[in-house]
Design an enzyme around this catalytic site. Structure first.
Site, PDB file in Angstrom:
ATOM      1  N   GLY A 205       0.948  18.649  29.615  1.00 31.36           N
ATOM      2  CA  GLY A 205       1.797  19.343  30.576  1.00 31.36           C
ATOM      3  C   GLY A 205       1.846  18.141  31.963  1.00 31.36           C
ATOM      4  O   GLY A 205       1.025  17.644  32.285  1.00 31.36           O
TER       5      GLY A 205
ATOM      6  N   ARG B 175       3.211  22.728  39.330  1.00 37.70           N
ATOM      7  CA  ARG B 175       2.907  23.378  40.277  1.00 37.70           C
ATOM      8  C   ARG B 175       1.942  22.598  41.352  1.00 37.70           C
ATOM      9  O   ARG B 175       1.749  23.014  42.563  1.00 37.70           O
ATOM     10  CB  ARG B 175       2.151  24.725  40.270  1.00 37.70           C
TER      11      ARG B 175
ATOM     12  N   GLY C 279      -3.471  34.755  30.191  1.00 34.87           N
ATOM     13  CA  GLY C 279      -3.246  35.462  29.108  1.00 34.87           C
ATOM     14  C   GLY C 279      -4.249  36.421  29.142  1.00 34.87           C
ATOM     15  O   GLY C 279      -5.354  36.333  29.295  1.00 34.87           O
TER      16      GLY C 279
ATOM     17  N   ARG D 176     -17.409  -5.130  53.675  1.00 30.55           N
ATOM     18  CA  ARG D 176     -16.374  -5.291  52.569  1.00 30.55           C
ATOM     19  C   ARG D 176     -16.886  -5.968  51.449  1.00 30.55           C
ATOM     20  O   ARG D 176     -17.787  -6.630  51.458  1.00 30.55           O
ATOM     21  CB  ARG D 176     -14.863  -6.125  53.419  1.00 30.55           C
TER      22      ARG D 176
ATOM     23  N   TYR E 137     -17.473 -10.957  63.264  1.00 33.87           N
ATOM     24  CA  TYR E 137     -16.789 -11.188  61.793  1.00 33.87           C
ATOM     25  C   TYR E 137     -17.494 -12.362  61.130  1.00 33.87           C
ATOM     26  O   TYR E 137     -17.481 -13.573  61.200  1.00 33.87           O
ATOM     27  CB  TYR E 137     -15.244 -11.370  62.070  1.00 33.87           C
TER      28      TYR E 137
ATOM     29  N   ALA F  90     -23.997 -20.658  73.570  1.00 32.11           N
ATOM     30  CA  ALA F  90     -22.685 -19.803  73.726  1.00 32.11           C
ATOM     31  C   ALA F  90     -21.344 -20.137  74.195  1.00 32.11           C
ATOM     32  O   ALA F  90     -21.292 -21.340  74.733  1.00 32.11           O
ATOM     33  CB  ALA F  90     -23.260 -18.560  74.834  1.00 32.11           C
TER      34      ALA F  90
END
Ligand code: UD1
Ligand code: CA
Length: 460
Positions: A11, A15, A141, A335, A368, A425
């Site tokens: 089916g 719905r 049913g 990730r 990152y 840095a």
């Protein structure tokens, strides 16, 4: 127990109002139809046929590698009786009993199916029907019984008289049937009803006419036979399935602070004494070790975590491997392809991708790290970026053991930083750094004394 199973799943599921066929909608991480399939296997079904129609390829593809499953195509969906008739070839190969299940009834348990089969065998019945008594039987049913308790027929909601609609015992759509009887009976089902469909439920009337016995087996928990026809029922079914997963984990020693807001998908493995705070989403076959802490609002998909790992609030982890005693987050994003060795520390607003980070190394803030191999005991300063992408290709950064990377450093890949070096840095690293070296690429600072005052005039 040698038994075959037929699962009706052709089916569309109108719905659901969806592009996706109903039985392929995910529930707790698996398509709806995977649940009746798993339960059929649980009770020993060695041959399973799946009747598919709408988006048949989609369903077939999901079960592609499963040799116990054969696919039966029902091109036009003319009703549940027609669906079974389409499986004639499969039925021809069945001699004992057959279980009929529905692709949209995912909450059924192995225990219930076993008692269905036991009842069937006890009575030597032609058909044994799994039924339930529902406070609101609307849409199902209804089971019409004779005074001796045998089932005479089933009447669908749409065909029922007002008196029949008052009956609260419903057909679950799950049956245990003698295959030989079924083979013959499905050829005699007509479609003379309100929906002009071939109703499988008509086999009951046919059995009764032939003087064969039909019995019912009532479920203890009516929730098990809930059919999913729309998204409201799907949410309710999802909650039941998640509740079962959480319960099994808790009973095996996992602390779940608030089960109602903890979303753990089917197939996740979690060790003892791990504590899971609210709003965690854990799925895709994730394995978590013992004594871990999963803080609030963490999403983990298809990862492997060792023991005593701490994942702090708001972190998102995908396809990563995390060894023992690692701390991640809050608000970190791991990730695919991230590997964190023992005692690594990844802090807030750190994103990693295809990053292998050695034992004891730290990237505590705003960084990152992509396409990189980082050795042991490396310190990655705040604001460090591996510039892995040149607009066309991805390149690799290698940082050897013991390196100290200062804050705000860019590593323009491909580049290698030798052992125990120090990067000052603000440095932009564009060439390899030999071991034990200082790398420094800042422009020297100039202080122009009084400049501000002179520029803005004496009024300031
Ligand atoms: C059916 C039963 C009903 C029962 C209810 C339980 C019939 C006539 N009615 O009604 O007595 O109370 O299930 O949930 O059987 N399907 C096909 N091919 C088709 C039609 C349906 O494969 O041509 C599949 C559907 O994909 C679904 C299952 O059969 O998985 C049930 O079909 P559905 O249309 O949902 O039947 P209901 O109206 O719910
Ligand atoms: Ca249904």
């Amino acid at each position: 127990m040698e038994i075959a199973a037929l699962i009706l799943a052709a089916g569309k599921g109108t719905r659901m109002k969806s592009e996706i066929v109903k039985v392929m909608h995910p529930l707790a991480g698996k398509p709806m139809v995977a649940y009746p399939v798993a339960v059929a296997k649980m009770v020993g079904a060695s041959r399973i046929a799946l009747v598919v129609g709408h988006q048949a390829e989609r369903v077939q593809e999901y079960f592609n590698r499963d040799e116990t499953i054969s696919i039966v195509l029902q091109e036009e969906q003319l009703g549940t009786g027609h669906a079974v008739a389409c499986a004639a070839e499969f039925l021809a190969g069945c001699d004992g009993d057959l279980l009929i299940l529905c692709g949209d009834t995912p909450l059924i348990t192995g225990e219930t199916l076993r008692s269905l089969v036991a009842t069937h065998n006890l009575h030597g019945a032609a058909i044994t029907l799994l039924t339930a008594r529902l406070p609101d039987p609307f849409g199902y049913g209804r089971v019409i019984k004779g005074s001796d308790g045998r089932i005479l027929r089933i009447v669908e909601e749409k065909d029922a008289t007002p008196v029949e609609r008052e009956i609260d015992e419903i057909n679950s759509g799950i049956y245990c049937v003698k295959a030989a009887f079924l083979r013959e009976a499905v050829t005699r089902i007509g479609n003379d009803n309100v929906q002009q469909e071939y109703y499988l439920t008509d086999i009951i009337g046919l059995a009764d006419e032939a003087g064969l016995a039909c019995y019912s087996c009532a479920v203890t928990d009516p929730a098990e036979v809930m059919g999913v026809n729309d998204r409201v029922q799907m949410a309710a079914a999802g909650a039941v399935l998640r509740g079962r997963i959480n319960e099994a984990l808790m009973l095996s020693g996992v602390t779940i602070i608030d089960p109602a807001t903890t979303y753990i998908e089917q197939g996740s493995v979690i060790g003892r004494d791990t504590v899971i705070f609210p709003n965690a989403v854990i799925g895709g076959g994730t394995v978590i070790g013992e004594g871990c802490v999963i803080a609030p609002s963490v999403t983990i998909t298809n990862c492997r975590l060792g023991d005593r790992v701490q994942i702090k609030a708001g972190s998102v982890l995908e396809e990563s491997v995390i060894h023992n005693d690692v701390a991640v987050g809050p608000m970190a994003h791991l990730r695919p392809g991230t590997v964190l060795k023992e005692q690594v520390k990844i802090g807030n607003f750190v994103e990693t991708k295809k990053a292998v980070i050695g034992e004891g190394s730290k990237a505590s803030h705003l960084t990152y790290l992509g396409d990189c191999f980082i050795g042991k005991d490396v310190n990655i300063g705040c604001g460090t970026i591996t510039c892995n992408y040149d607009g066309k290709k991805k390149h690799v950064t290698i940082i050897e053991d013991g390196v100290f990377v200062g804050s705000d450093v860019q590593l323009v890949a491909p580049v290698t930083v030798g052992k125990n070096s120090l990067i000052a840095a603000g440095t932009t690293v564009t060439t390899d750094i030999p071991p034990d070296s200082l790398a420094l690429s800042r422009t020297p600072q100039v202080n122009k004394e009084g400049w501000v005052k002179n520029k803005r005039g004496s009024g300031h």
